[in-house]
Design a protein around this motif. Structure first.
Motif: not given
Length: 173
Positions: A45-50, A55-57
């Protein structure tokens, strides 16, 4: 039919080469699994903060917390049904590891190029065989570890079921 007496210290309820009880082993597996899942979710989630991945994380985080806390509830309240979410998640995880590793090996076999990042100074076919062997050993280790986790928790499920049944049944004089 011979009456069976429930013995909580029976060797079949030991795990880790007889070092600890299956309830202790289940607690340790729960903690290790929770840490492993958190170590996988947080960096992703930190590498892909969309917003969708955040929300998925968060959803996966709460599912992981619930699933990995249920064994503690099961052991504390002597209710084996609380182990079912953990057993289901472990079975799904086992299937995922089998499929992921199998597809990885098939992908590597079907790809004619050996990665140049592998520092192997040998013939092309020897390098391919060595890389496939490493993938296979990794897959076998991962599958064996997941099976071991599953059987420890399943043995804890059996232990709690028999313990609960022994508490319900009347004692014979």
């Amino acid at each position: 039919m011979e009456d069976q007496i429930f013995n909580p210290e029976e060797p079949k309820y030991k795990c880790c080469c007889g070092c600890c009880h299956v309830t202790t082993g289940t607690k340790i597996i729960s903690i290790i699994s929770l840490i492993g899942v958190l170590l996988a979710i947080v960096p992703f989630v930190g590498l892909h903060p969309t917003p969708q991945l955040i929300g998925l994380g968060i959803a996966l985080f709460f599912i992981a917390i619930f699933t990995f806390i249920t064994p503690f509830i099961a052991i504390k309240h002597n209710n084996p049904n609380w182990l079912i979410p953990f057993l289901v998640l472990t079975a799904i995880s086992l299937i995922y590891v089998i499929v992921r590793n199998g597809l990885g090996i098939l992908d590597f076999i079907s790809n004619p190029e050996v990665p140049q990042t592998w520092p192997l100074e040998s013939e092309h076919e020897t390098r391919r065989a060595l890389v496939i062997a490493v993938f296979a050993i990794k897959a076998i280790f991962g599958i064996a570890l997941h099976l071991w986790y599953y059987f420890i928790v399943f043995r804890c499920y059996q232990y709690l079921s028999l313990k609960r049944k022994a508490e319900i049944l009347p004692m014979n004089p």
